[in-house]
Design an enzyme around this catalytic site. Structure first.
Site, PDB file in Angstrom:
ATOM      1  CB  CYS A  76      -1.500  -0.203   1.340  1.00 17.41           C
ATOM      2  SG  CYS A  76      -2.738   1.341   0.593  1.00 17.41           S
ATOM      3  CD  GLU A  96      -2.108  -6.243   4.910  1.00 18.78           C
ATOM      4  OE1 GLU A  96      -2.249  -5.214   5.322  1.00 18.78           O
ATOM      5  OE2 GLU A  96      -1.962  -6.883   3.346  1.00 18.78           O
ATOM      6  CG  HIS A 111      -4.442  -3.201   2.084  1.00 20.63           C
ATOM      7  ND1 HIS A 111      -3.399  -3.429   3.345  1.00 20.63           N
ATOM      8  CD2 HIS A 111      -4.839  -2.382   1.924  1.00 20.63           C
ATOM      9  CE1 HIS A 111      -2.745  -1.316   3.481  1.00 20.63           C
ATOM     10  NE2 HIS A 111      -4.176  -1.583   2.544  1.00 20.63           N
TER      11      HIS A 111
END
Length: 194
Positions: free
Chosen positions: A77, A178, A176
């Site tokens: 990001c 994650e 993202h």
């Protein structure tokens, strides 16, 4: 394996640590140069504002440290944006690993920021091992890297933009991983396997 997660007062750091934990790795959240240099892998994540973040990094000379790392580095990001040469956000000069500019989405064409899942076209880079040529990933951003020679993957949101970059030992993604379910966790694992 020692994995440093660079600390710079950004948001979303805990999600990255949780993703590493799911992969069986206890990440070290740090802005200590020795900890970062001695790590096997480095993750440069976060959500934040470019100028403030670059000021934090410059105050601690982490901008030069990051630029000179030799181990695999993954920007996420804002991490991707700060690895580029310049951001329109507060007219900020960035670290400059990637010869790409970071531009703001045109709010007259799309809702800004882009928040949510978007289809991303992937190339054959090892970061995407085990994934389809197109996958959905989760995005939260108002700025994007322009397409260019280091582009790794492409997404469309009012304009086609670079959602991933790769040069030498540096990889970066705008989305993202994650927070991107199995496909995102696969990217984390692939990075750890480098």
């Amino acid at each position: 394996m020692k994995v440093a997660v660079i600390k710079y007062n950004a948001g979303n750091i805990r999600s990255v640590l949780f993703a590493l934990d799911r992969a069986g790795i206890e990440g070290i959240l740090t802005d200590d140069p020795e900890e970062i240099i001695s790590s096997d892998k480095v993750i440069f994540p976060g959500q934040g504002e470019a100028k403030t973040t670059m000021a934090y990094l410059r105050d601690r000379k982490l901008d030069h440290l990051i630029k000179n790392l030799k181990q695999p580095v993954l920007g996420i990001c804002v991490g991707l944006q700060l690895l580029c040469k310049h951001s329109e956000e507060s007219n900020t000069d960035c670290i400059g690993i990637f010869d790409h500019n970071v531009l703001k989405f045109d709010s007259s064409k799309e809702k800004v920021p882009q928040i949510g899942w978007n289809l991303t076209s992937l190339n054959g880079d090892p970061l995407f091992k085990g994934l389809n040529k197109e996958e959905y990933f989760y995005f939260v951003h108002s700025y994007y890297a322009e397409l260019g020679k280091d582009s790794l993957c492409e997404t469309d949101y009012s304009v086609p933009f670079c959602s991933g970059l790769h040069k030498d030992n540096f990889w970066a993604v705008q989305f993202h991983p994650e927070k991107s379910s199995k496909a995102g966790q696969q990217i984390i694992q692939n990075f750890l396997d480098f």
